[in-house]
Design an enzyme around this catalytic site. Structure first.
Site, PDB file in Angstrom:
ATOM      1  N   ASP A 134     -10.068   4.961  -2.211  1.00 45.78           N
ATOM      2  CA  ASP A 134      -9.017   5.613  -2.999  1.00 45.78           C
ATOM      3  C   ASP A 134      -9.672   6.279  -4.215  1.00 45.78           C
ATOM      4  OD1 ASP A 134      -9.674   3.528  -4.650  1.00 45.78           O
ATOM      5  OD2 ASP A 134      -7.623   2.837  -4.979  1.00 45.78           O
ATOM      6  N   GLU A 150       0.831  -1.213   0.000  1.00 49.69           N
ATOM      7  CA  GLU A 150       0.000   0.000   0.000  1.00 49.69           C
ATOM      8  C   GLU A 150       0.861   1.257   0.000  1.00 49.69           C
ATOM      9  OE1 GLU A 150      -3.032   0.287  -0.629  1.00 49.69           O
ATOM     10  OE2 GLU A 150      -3.654  -1.797  -0.513  1.00 49.69           O
ATOM     11  N   TYR A 171      -7.016   6.137   3.903  1.00 55.84           N
ATOM     12  CA  TYR A 171      -7.165   5.060   2.920  1.00 55.84           C
ATOM     13  C   TYR A 171      -6.236   3.882   3.237  1.00 55.84           C
ATOM     14  CZ  TYR A 171      -5.926   2.119  -0.830  1.00 55.84           C
ATOM     15  OH  TYR A 171      -5.609   0.974  -1.519  1.00 55.84           O
TER      16      TYR A 171
END
Ligand code: SF4
Length: 336
Positions: free
Chosen positions: A138, A41, A120
């Site tokens: 996102d 991520e 997020y």
């Protein structure tokens, strides 16, 4: 927001069935280990999936857990991230690794407080890594839900984003939050793409207001951005036998502190330029650099301007092991 809210169960079922049959095979999906999810991520925050893949594999071979990365030296951290850009991410990831060390707590508050982790990323790690019920929103998810609900708000406005994030929380499949979040993002990345979405094969087409109204290419609404700033500059490749002259960015640089780069012509006044090897463009945030690559005649001694203090002759076969700025990496391709 009509449609989708009224039929959440069918929306979830259609989406998850489609995802089960069509998910791209990506390495971070193979082993849902929270450290691996966090690394993926953070890498994907400003980098496309295809560009991140080779870095991800190399990174996890070298740092398979938080503990191994926590103790890495700064040059090693920067070198393994070199080429991915946005190096604050690497430094934040190491600070996060030092907080995690041997055990990654299954706690949303802890994850959200990690350096470099926004709402997020926290929701993605919490849901995919730990199965916690948090919607990861996102840009892909914002686009999908703006279209599904026919939301006409400017997608850059925080009120619009909050409204859509609230709907994402409502829609989340609480029994399978990780899969649901990934399915939403996958839908945005592969079907509900920014231009010409593939509505004919979309699993949630029946729930989609934009499609019903034939407005899928008009939504989400976007305010036009300012034109990027254009900057022209040059770097000079000065070689002595098998070595290249590089300078290191000072530790207090706002950007890329500690990275090595080619000098600018003004750093080495009097060095004769032999030829221009080419030029390329490089964009950082909203600035577009046009960079000319100059090659100097072979020299024995170079007198550097004070701005280039800290310069060193670096053997060419060591270049891949030290942290180089992306502009320098691109420029050096002109002589390899
Ligand atoms: S129907 Fe089209 S616009 Fe609507 S969610 Fe699917 S791909 Fe996107």
């Amino acid at each position: 927001m009509p449609g989708v809210v009224a039929s959440q169960v069918t929306f979830r079922r259609s989406l998850l069935r489609w995802y089960g049959e069509n998910a791209r095979k990506l390495p971070w999906r193979d082993i849902p280990n929270p450290w691996r999810i966090l690394v993926s991520e953070i890498m994907l925050q400003q980098t496309r999936v295809e560009a991140a893949l080779p870095y991800y594999d190399r990174f996890l071979q070298r740092f398979p857990d938080a503990r191994s990365f926590a103790s890495a030296s700064e040059p090693e951290v920067l070198a393994i991230w070199s080429g991915l850009g946005y190096y604050a991410r690497a430094r934040n990831l190491q600070r996060a690794a030092r907080l995690i060390e041997t055990s990654f707590p299954s706690d949303f508050g802890f994850i959200r407080a990690l350096p470099g982790v926004g709402p997020y990323t926290a929701a993605a790690v919490a849901s995919i890594g730990f199965g916690l019920p948090h919607a990861a929103v996102d840009g892909n998810v914002l686009r999908v839900l703006a279209r599904v609900t026919g939301d006409e708000g400017d997608i850059a406005d925080s009120a619009t984003r909050q409204r859509i994030a609230g709907l994402a929380e409502e829609l989340l499949d609480r029994a399978r939050p990780g899969e649901f979040n990934q399915a939403m993002m996958e839908l945005g990345a592969t079907i509900c793409v920014p231009r010409n979405p593939r509505c004919l094969v979309c699993p949630v087409a029946l729930h989609c207001e934009a499609r019903k109204q034939g407005r899928q290419n008009e939504l989400p609404v976007k305010r036009p951005k300012g034109a990027p700033t254009a900057i022209e500059c040059a770097v000079i490749i000065i070689r002595r036998r098998d070595r290249v002259l590089l300078k290191q960015r000072p530790a207090d640089s706002a950007r890329m502190a500690g990275f090595w780069e080619l000098p600018a012509p003004e750093d080495a006044p009097g060095v004769p330029v032999l030829r221009e090897a080419g030029e390329f463009q490089h964009t950082i945030v909203n600035t577009r650099y046009r960079v000319r690559v100059l090659v100097a005649a072979p020299v024995r001694i170079v007198h550097l301007a004070s701005a280039a203090a800290g310069a060193q002759w670096v053997p060419q076969d060591e270049l891949e092991h030290i942290p180089l700025t992306t502009i320098t990496r691109k420029a050096l391709r002109h002589i390899s």
